[in-house]
Design a protein around this motif. Structure first.
Motif, PDB file in Angstrom:
ATOM      1  N   ARG A   1       0.775  -1.309   0.133  1.00 53.82           N
ATOM      2  CA  ARG A   1      -0.245  -0.212  -0.308  1.00 53.82           C
ATOM      3  C   ARG A   1       0.744   1.399   0.133  1.00 53.82           C
ATOM      4  O   ARG A   1       0.222   2.250   0.206  1.00 53.82           O
ATOM      5  N   GLU A   2       2.219   0.958  -0.354  1.00 55.77           N
ATOM      6  CA  GLU A   2       2.991   2.377   0.003  1.00 55.77           C
ATOM      7  C   GLU A   2       2.012   3.554  -0.780  1.00 55.77           C
ATOM      8  O   GLU A   2       3.014   3.755  -0.898  1.00 55.77           O
ATOM      9  N   PHE A   3       2.807   2.889  -2.024  1.00 54.35           N
ATOM     10  CA  PHE A   3       2.760   3.428  -3.528  1.00 54.35           C
ATOM     11  C   PHE A   3       1.589   4.366  -3.547  1.00 54.35           C
ATOM     12  O   PHE A   3       1.756   5.680  -3.402  1.00 54.35           O
ATOM     13  N   SER A   4       0.530   3.894  -3.232  1.00 47.75           N
ATOM     14  CA  SER A   4      -0.557   4.087  -3.424  1.00 47.75           C
ATOM     15  C   SER A   4      -0.876   5.562  -2.073  1.00 47.75           C
ATOM     16  O   SER A   4      -1.511   6.529  -2.182  1.00 47.75           O
ATOM     17  N   ALA A   5      -0.241   4.720  -0.462  1.00 48.94           N
ATOM     18  CA  ALA A   5      -0.132   5.751  -0.048  1.00 48.94           C
ATOM     19  C   ALA A   5       0.544   7.373  -0.331  1.00 48.94           C
ATOM     20  O   ALA A   5       0.345   8.265   0.456  1.00 48.94           O
TER      21      ALA A   5
END
Length: 336
Positions: A79-83
């Motif tokens: 989820r890092e990129f989306s966050a």
């Protein structure tokens, strides 16, 4: 008159304090930086190096606060990129694997047995394919700044040596949350099991899964051999470059001079970490062997058997990654 003058002085003082406060706020700014691993690993050290250089060169005007162990996304590294894209995270030093669900082009690096050595990785990241990947990331409101390195991922297991695809038959292998990894290990006859690294360690200890794949730096620092992984195969089946990046709105809000410092520091920190990771590789392997791990190095013929066994994965994923991108990367690899 005295009261009037007193009020005027007070107003002036308050105005001056407000101006000073605003000035200090403009001068000092903190950005959050996400990483999956702490500074016990080269990956975390890369983020800390970036933060150190930025604070030094902006004289504290801009600071990067590093949050390791994916804590800004509750441990879910995918989820890092989306966050970051949404602005929940200001910046990150992230993995091409973890960002690939949102940026399909990053699956290029996870194509099995596509990048045979470090020279091939460098040729791709420094060439036309690298530029195309950065453009793909930027089109998703994240500004990529520089490359780092998590390294080639090697295979370990608790059952026995692996030197041919048949040795993987039926083995439960922990993999990250990427469909490409599922397809790769299915093609090799294994039973890929997706789970976070937090869940993987107890699963390896109990034998719920037989093996895992990670770079030597992770195997060494995390002492993966202590959870039953006594067989290690060096097969360089895929590489995981790291990417230094910043949310677009954050980037646009910075002065041009600070942007340049942020980029230059990322490039320097990335190259520093790449050099360090590669220099330490032989020492890490020796340390792993000294701890009694059985290490298998593939011959050219054995390596080719794995290449042929995963050819169907390339056919399936080439259109998803982009034929032009894969071709540009292939040309760079061949010309290295």
């Amino acid at each position: 008159m005295t009261t009037t003058r007193h009020l005027a002085k007070l107003a002036a003082a308050l105005a001056g304090a407000a101006v000073l406060s605003a000035s200090l706020s403009a001068q000092a700014r903190e950005l959050s930086v996400s990483t999956v691993l702490s500074d016990a690993f080269p990956w975390g050290q890369a983020a800390e190096k970036w933060a150190e250089l930025v604070e030094e060169r902006t004289e504290g005007r801009l600071t990067l606060r590093v949050y390791p162990n994916s804590q800004l996304v509750a441990g879910d590294q995918t989820r890092e990129f989306s966050a970051m894209r949404s602005g929940l995270i200001d910046a990150a030093v992230g993995s091409t694997i973890n960002w690939s669900p949102q940026v399909p082009e990053l699956n290029l690096f996870s194509l099995p047995f596509f990048l045979p050595d470090e020279a091939a990785v460098d040729a791709v990241t420094a060439g036309a394919a690298g530029e195309m990947i950065f453009e793909a990331i930027e089109s998703r409101d994240v500004i990529p700044l520089a490359w780092g390195e998590n390294g080639f991922r090697q295979l370990s297991n608790s059952r026995g040596p692996i030197s041919e695809p048949a040795d993987l038959d039926g083995l439960k292998i922990r993999v990250v949350g990427s469909p490409l990894f599922q397809d790769t290990f299915n093609a090799l006859g294994a039973d890929p099991t997706q789970m976070s690294w937090t869940d993987a360690q107890p699963a390896l200890t109990t034998g719920a899964v037989d093996g895992q794949e990670n770079p030597l730096s992770v195997f060494d620092v995390a002492r993966i051999d202590q959870v039953g992984q006594q067989n290690l195969t060096l097969w360089n089946y895929m590489n995981d470059p790291l990417i230094f990046a910043v949310n677009r709105q954050v980037w646009d809000s910075l002065e041009e001079g600070d942007r340049e410092i942020l980029r230059e520091a990322a490039v320097e920190a990335g190259q520093w970490e790449i050099d360090m990771t590669r220099e330490e590789e032989s020492g890490r392997l020796a340390a792993i062997q000294e701890r009694g791990v059985n290490v298998t190095e593939l011959t050219d013929q054995q390596y080719q058997a794995f290449v042929e066994a995963t050819a169907e994965v390339h056919d399936k994923w080439l259109p998803r990654i982009g034929e032009a991108l894969v071709e540009a990367a292939r040309e760079s690899v061949e010309a290295r």
